[in-house]
Write an enzyme that holds these catalytic residues in place. Structure first.
Site, PDB file in Angstrom:
ATOM      1  N   HIS A 170       2.191   8.649  14.467  1.00 48.83           N
ATOM      2  CA  HIS A 170       0.914   9.395  13.870  1.00 48.83           C
ATOM      3  C   HIS A 170       0.186   8.198  15.675  1.00 48.83           C
ATOM      4  CE1 HIS A 170       0.702  10.233   9.905  1.00 48.83           C
ATOM      5  NE2 HIS A 170       0.725  11.477  10.724  1.00 48.83           N
ATOM      6  N   GLU A 173      -2.124   5.016  15.875  1.00 48.17           N
ATOM      7  CA  GLU A 173      -1.872   4.311  14.607  1.00 48.17           C
ATOM      8  C   GLU A 173      -0.964   2.541  15.184  1.00 48.17           C
ATOM      9  OE1 GLU A 173       0.116   6.059  10.983  1.00 48.17           O
ATOM     10  OE2 GLU A 173      -1.965   7.446  10.996  1.00 48.17           O
ATOM     11  N   HIS A 298       3.578   3.003   9.426  1.00 52.26           N
ATOM     12  CA  HIS A 298       2.046   3.917   9.614  1.00 52.26           C
ATOM     13  C   HIS A 298       0.700   3.319   9.398  1.00 52.26           C
ATOM     14  CE1 HIS A 298       3.557   8.340   9.583  1.00 52.26           C
ATOM     15  NE2 HIS A 298       4.829   7.852   9.296  1.00 52.26           N
ATOM     16  N   GLU A 367       1.793   1.408   5.005  1.00 55.40           N
ATOM     17  CA  GLU A 367       1.241   1.900   5.831  1.00 55.40           C
ATOM     18  C   GLU A 367       0.171   0.437   5.440  1.00 55.40           C
ATOM     19  OE1 GLU A 367      -0.538   4.373   6.220  1.00 55.40           O
ATOM     20  OE2 GLU A 367       0.161   6.709   5.032  1.00 55.40           O
TER      21      GLU A 367
HETATM   22  O1  0X9 Z   1      -0.693  11.076   5.657  1.00 60.68           O
HETATM   23  C1  0X9 Z   1       0.533  10.831   6.353  1.00 60.68           C
HETATM   24  O2  0X9 Z   1       1.071  11.393   6.894  1.00 60.68           O
HETATM   25  C2  0X9 Z   1       0.608   9.142   5.487  1.00 60.68           C
HETATM   26  N1  0X9 Z   1      -0.279   8.511   6.122  1.00 60.68           N
HETATM   27  S1  0X9 Z   1      -1.509   8.518   7.112  1.00 60.68           S
HETATM   28  O3  0X9 Z   1      -2.530   7.451   7.533  1.00 60.68           O
HETATM   29  N2  0X9 Z   1      -0.538   6.897   8.591  1.00 60.68           N
HETATM   30  O4  0X9 Z   1      -1.123   9.134   8.192  1.00 60.68           O
HETATM   31  C3  0X9 Z   1       1.224   8.444   3.971  1.00 60.68           C
HETATM   32  C4  0X9 Z   1       2.012   9.762   4.124  1.00 60.68           C
HETATM   33  C5  0X9 Z   1       2.913   9.549   2.438  1.00 60.68           C
HETATM   34  N3  0X9 Z   1       2.657  10.921   1.798  1.00 60.68           N
HETATM   35  C6  0X9 Z   1       2.678  11.840   0.982  1.00 60.68           C
HETATM   36  N4  0X9 Z   1       1.639  11.448   0.931  1.00 60.68           N
HETATM   37  N5  0X9 Z   1       3.619  12.904   0.972  1.00 60.68           N
HETATM   38 ZN    ZN Z   2       0.264   7.946   9.575  1.00 61.94          ZN
END
Ligand code: 0X9
Ligand code: ZN
Length: 416
Positions: A170, A173, A298, A367
């Site tokens: 991302h 980030e 992330h 994260e």
């Molecule tokens: O949403 C995402 O891609 C990730 N969080 S972020 O804030 N870095 O964008 C988390 C991904 C975790 N995976 C799932 N919940 N499937």
């Molecule tokens: Zn992310």
């Protein structure tokens, strides 16, 4: 005489930088507060927007005008409050880009700095470091990586356990590039003096791809100001470009927690692996024999996430126990919260579901810091966050490198 070719050259270069202005000139960002009493409701919301922050039964996110429209249409009853944060004008598309971090954040790496630092390390430490590219980004940048291992030990063959650390799927980030950059330097510079690290470098192959989304990350600082950009830079024919690379992997792609609307920040793309960046990751991961563990950095919220993300069901059998055991062990060191990814919200197409689902790789999403923040601030914690966040994650990283030899070994209590 010589001045004319020079002028032609300058004119051509300026044209190359000058991108056609998008149809709509303004990107509007809103701060939104939604009520979500449980994971089912959160998962419903995740079909439209990215959930930036979760506090008890509330969700706080920064969203764009397309997402606001979708939310007002589909789930208006969940809206508590929203307000306009900023309007981004893209007129400076016609300027020469600066690709500079804002004042005070210069210690973050630009794309060029990542590449030159990795190349310099490979030159300085040829016996343990090799520079490579996993492929080109959409805009033609090499996605850089390095391999750290004892190259002089020719006896080991192909079966040396391997691990991969990635950062910045991302764009906004940026801290998720800094942590692997410091980590790889720490491993390289400690080789020969630190006993544990020397033995790990001798007995593992450690890969780093610290900037998976270089186009997006550099767009985020195009004019020296942060843009809260998340996706890559795929032109979708609209003002809000991009595919969410962490919704574009193939495993159970498009089965929830991602959007078909290209205006959404969680746009899954037209098909799995439609993007050069995820395609390059796939090819690279598939090329590494014996890759057992992957850690995808992330930001933010201080979490250790593990599969499944697309389903509320846990990974079954011994593997499920391994994920839990590793995550809880690491959480004692970095104080992050260990969680199955779908416990946050169900989302499909992420790196870890693919790595584990298709390849059996034990894959974690960290994260990073901060734990809480308002608006876009969580993505931009400032340069002061870099070193402490790196330090908090040294021990978890070394633990994963060690257990790449046999992840199931963590269940063997005798070894603890
Ligand atoms: O949403 C995402 O891609 C990730 N969080 S972020 O804030 N870095 O964008 C988390 C991904 C975790 N995976 C799932 N919940 N499937
Ligand atoms: Zn992310």
């Amino acid at each position: 005489m010589r001045i004319i070719p020079a002028i032609i050259f300058l004119a051509i270069s300026a044209l190359a930088f000058a991108k056609a202005p998008p149809q709509v000139q303004k990107r509007k960002l809103y701060f939104i507060h939604l009520k979500a009493k449980n994971v089912e409701v959160r998962s419903k919301i995740a079909n439209f927007i990215h959930i930036d922050q979760l506090v008890e039964d509330s969700i706080y996110s920064v969203i764009n005008q397309v997402e606001l429209k979708n939310i007002k249409r589909e789930i208006p009853h969940l809206i508590e409050e929203f307000h306009l944060l900023e309007e981004q004008s893209f007129e400076h598309y016609l300027d020469i880009p600066k690709y500079q971090f804002p004042k005070g954040d210069e210690s973050f790496h630009t794309y060029n700095e990542v590449v030159s630092e990795l190349k310099a390390l490979a030159t300085k430490y040829p016996n343990i470091v090799q520079y490579f590219s996993i492929g080109k980004s959409l805009e033609g940048l090499d996605i850089p990586g390095i391999k750290i291992t004892n190259k002089l030990d020719k006896k080991r063959g192909d079966m040396v356990p391997a691990i991969l650390f990635t950062g910045s799927h991302h764009a906004r980030e940026h801290l998720s590039t800094e942590v692997p950059m410091l980590l790889l330097r720490h491993l390289i510079e400690s080789y020969g003096s630190d006993k544990t690290i020397t033995s790990l470098v001798d007995n593992r192959v450690i890969y780093f791809v610290p900037l998976v989304n270089p186009d997006g990350a550099m767009w985020d600082i195009y004019d020296g100001k942060y843009k809260t950009w998340r996706k890559n830079r795929r032109s979708t024919g609209a003002w809000t470009h991009g595919v969410d690379l962490n919704r574009n992997y193939s495993y159970k792609w498009g089965t929830g927690g991602s959007s078909k609307d290209h205006g959404s920040e969680v746009y899954m793309g037209p098909k799995p692996f439609s993007e050069p960046e995820t395609k390059a990751m796939k090819k690279f991961v598939e090329s590494i024999s014996n890759l057992r563990i992957l850690l995808s950095f992330h930001t933010f919220s201080e979490l250790i996430l593990y599969p499944w993300g697309h389903s509320k069901y846990p990974v079954s059998g011994k593997d499920g126990e391994v994920f839990k055991k590793m995550a809880t062990t690491m959480s004692k060191w970095n104080k992050y919260t260990p969680k199955q990814a779908s416990g946050l919200y169900v989302a499909s197409g992420d790196t870890c579901d693919w790595a584990y689902g298709e390849r059996g790789i034990f894959c974690f999403t960290f994260e990073l810091s901060p734990k809480w923040a308002w608006g876009s601030a969580g993505f931009y914690p400032g340069a002061k966050a870099i070193v402490p966040t790196f330090k908090a994650n040294i021990r978890p990283a070394l633990y994963l490198i060690e257990h790449a030899a046999d992840p199931h070994g963590v269940l063997d209590t005798k070894l603890l």
